[in-house]
Scaffold this motif. Structure first.
Motif: not given
Lengths: 478, 478
Positions: A194, A220, B348
């Motif tokens: 990310q 991501p 995430t």
């Protein structure tokens, strides 16, 4: 959504479902336009017959709470009394639909959801079984930790200094010579990706990877507008990279040791070739090395070990070996890059859990970690052998596979293209959860990522039996 | 960058600096085009005189390793021998410059960096002093934790069930009635904002907030293309919101209790007005409530307590009260929204630290948390009183402020506009670190966010004396 109707109640199951759904809508919890799960899914969630769900939904439609669109499912009504009620609510559904980040694939949402249930056999889970996690040793190590007042405060942007130093010592054994300033602690490998996505790449950048890849099952890069290109690991690699890259920025994402999901281990030559090609093209390499400790035999040096020019961003983690719950991984690269990504990490979550960092430091420094790994590898080897014996018995003739060299997975290839969403759902109805190949390569209907790391021996046996039945059924239909 | 030359070495300080910088560049750690810190900053970092740095830089320039651009500083050379060396390296600097995420303001990067040093008096830090953190109790509670094997595994998308239930009980005392399905555990409040930014808003959405705001010092919204609009809390609020919103999606970000940085506490009427205006305009409210436990007197119910229609996304955290190092906060909202944001959280970082979640659960359930808060409020009150006495003595006539009602901060307003970047750096040279007002409102040169939560009593006294001297000096010049 964990609610289930109460069978001891005076109300019927159907009445309870109607009341519960109405309450969700009135409270604004289910916004107008929210799509409901299928009847089959609701029946499983509520633990009731499908006919009960069907009748409840009919009643809710008659009440105007829900509405059906032919062929596309049941929704919370957007108009009439409901719209009146919601005139003052934000249009959440609209917010969600137009927002930036991609949702997970529906299959992956279901996997995330069903992994929380105890009555499901998990044949695909990329996680150590609770029995393989060193829970008692972890409890003991919590008792040994001595906390400094500073430990409870915000951590430095790159993470705890001592932990970064310990990681430098640790990766030295993999042939990687770096300083603490080259290390950033992250909340698992996914966060490293990310950070790279938003901190190093521009919109439209190219992410090269193998055609079948873990990266296709998470977003991501895709969620911030990168272009994913699958590319074979073959002699045309240089030419293909050069052609497809053209003028764009690019990175190459690789899992050279115990690839997820194929479990393939690259040869030294393959690593060298990729490094040289990428160096010539000035394409950075992201080397995801979170499985290497789980090789049953000695592992070869990673690409990062041959990196003399700061070309490789190297990712490690304790999630696959010690505890995913700690959420600790590390990203290693040139200082310029690491400082940049640490700066973004500070804007993202102000650093990773300090207690988790303390624990990992303690495990690395005390030698507990390496001791644990020795035992873990043996247990995984036993599980791999056990699982392969079942495959030999039951699946010869319908599927192929390679003997695993380590890690969690067997990339099981069925001769017939039977592994589609229907197949996934059918198995789920029989309480068996798999990771189908199509979440790693949209076109793939031949594979499942079979994991021998999570289920118990009994579950492996039972789950594989059910899998076998369903495959035979599906093959017959074809 | 923590390296310092060794004064016991046979090489001179200058030689050591030259060698070290050259090594950074050769290894690719400092990419071509990287801008070096100023001579003053380098001198502080290396712990040497500025003249030593100057001579070392001259030598490096003569060697071709560095180059200077008039008026804009010193860079790692982009051409000549260096470029030859780096022909095979990725152009990292270019990657960084064209990537998506904004860097932190330079002032904030310096704050993040200098907060790691022990020889600096921190007058601005938004964090409890180590002595206010319950380190011993935390160590004791680690010994009381009993871990389940599942604890060490991946957590569910919304976070640990028991913790979410405990948080429902906890916020009930604030008048917020919700179910665990309305709660998502996050790694601190900042992550909640990040999830909202990418999970609910589209590019170009408007984020309304007060003109002076914490949100201007971090970039969760700006980095993904949102437009920030500062708006006064006055009688024209309704009209302004309606006009400026036009057809765009919007949210209103508010910190109604102990605002960061102004420390202002909204009245009940102000909360009600905002809620009603936003309801009429269908604008969701993000209510950041991470400081409310630190009010010296009883706190009023939050906006969320009057929310009957799922309009308010409510954020809480233990970072300002128990330990920022745990990285645990919570986001409360309608199920539809929470499920969406939890889905993105899974993409995430796969959830927040399980151990941190266990610890917070233990502190909430055992009553330790509330007991700790009582003591903490008293200690903060004492610190506030002490600090205000110094202000009364020294700063009357040059600055104004309000008596703090709780929390960490005094929003100190100087009569003259002296608080600029030069002033910040001048103080830093004297080893005093402040949070200048301009990081919360670019135009502001009158304020500093004075924190009485971090520095020791002695440091507060010394730091405020130095601040006073610098302010008098700067005022004289004006």
């Amino acid at each position: 959504m964990s609610w289930q109707p109460n069978r001891q109640s005076d109300s019927t199951l159907q009445q309870q479902i109607v009341q519960w759904v109405t309450a969700q809508v009135e409270r604004g919890d289910w916004a107008a336009g929210t799509k409901l799960p299928t009847q089959r899914q609701l029946a499983m969630q509520f633990g009731v017959n499908r006919s009960t769900v069907q009748q409840a939904l009919e009643e809710l439609k008659a009440m105007g709470v829900l509405e059906a669109t032919v062929g596309s499912g049941v929704y919370v009504t957007r108009n009439s009394w409901h719209a009146l009620l919601q005139q003052t609510q934000p249009n959440w559904q609209n917010y969600i639909e137009t927002s930036l980040h991609k949702p997970n694939y529906h299959t992956i949402q279901l996997i995330n959801e069903y992994e929380q249930r105890d009555d499901v056999i998990r044949l695909g889970t990329g996680e150590l079984a609770p029995s393989l996690l060193p829970t008692e040793e972890m409890e003991a190590s919590l008792r040994e930790l001595s906390l400094q007042p500073k430990t409870l405060g915000y951590s430095s942007p790159q993470g705890k200094d001592e932990l970064r130093a310990a990681i430098c010592d640790y990766v030295k054994k993999r042939g990687i010579e770096v300083e603490p300033q080259n290390v950033c602690i992250v909340s698992g490998a996914l966060q490293a990706l990310q950070l790279i996505a938003v901190g190093l790449l521009e919109q439209g950048s190219i992410v090269f990877q193998e055609p079948t890849s873990y990266l296709n099952s998470v977003h991501p890069f895709q969620s911030v507008g990168m272009q994913m290109i699958g590319i074979q690991r073959d002699e045309q690699l240089a030419q293909t990279l050069s052609q497809r890259k053209r003028k764009k920025q690019a990175v190459f994402y690789a899992i050279p040791t115990l690839h997820n999901p194929t479990n393939y281990v690259w040869t030294s030559l393959e690593k060298k070739q990729l490094y040289e090609v990428c160096q010539a093209e000035r394409i950075p390499i992201i080397e995801d090395d979170v499985y290497h400790e789980l090789l049953f035999e000695d592992s070869l040096p990673p690409i990062k070990a041959m990196d003399s020019s700061g070309q490789v961003l190297y990712i490690g983690s304790v999630s696959k070996t010690l505890s995913p719950g700690l959420r600790i991984g590390w990203l290693i690269g040139p200082t310029t890059v690491i400082e940049r990504l640490a700066d973004i990490k500070m804007q993202t979550d102000y650093g990773s859990s300090a207690i988790s960092q303390e624990i990992v430091l303690h495990w690395l420094r005390s030698g507990k970690y390496e001791k644990h790994l020795i035992r873990l590898r043996q247990q995984l080897q036993n599980r791999a052998d056990f699982t392969e014996r079942i495959l030999q018995e039951k699946f010869r003739g319908v599927a192929d596979w390679h003997k695993p060299k380590g890690g969690f997975y067997i990339w099981l290839k069925f001769h017939k293209p039977v592994i589609d969403k229907d197949f996934f759902l059918k198995l789920l109805q029989r309480r068996v959860l798999i990771n189908p190949g199509y979440i790693y390569d949209l076109q793939d209907q031949h594979h499942i990522r079979l994991s021998y790391a999570y289920a118990t021996y009994e579950e492996l046996e039972e789950g594989l039996e059910i899998l076998h039945e369903c495959v035979m059924e599906a093959t017959d239909i074809l």
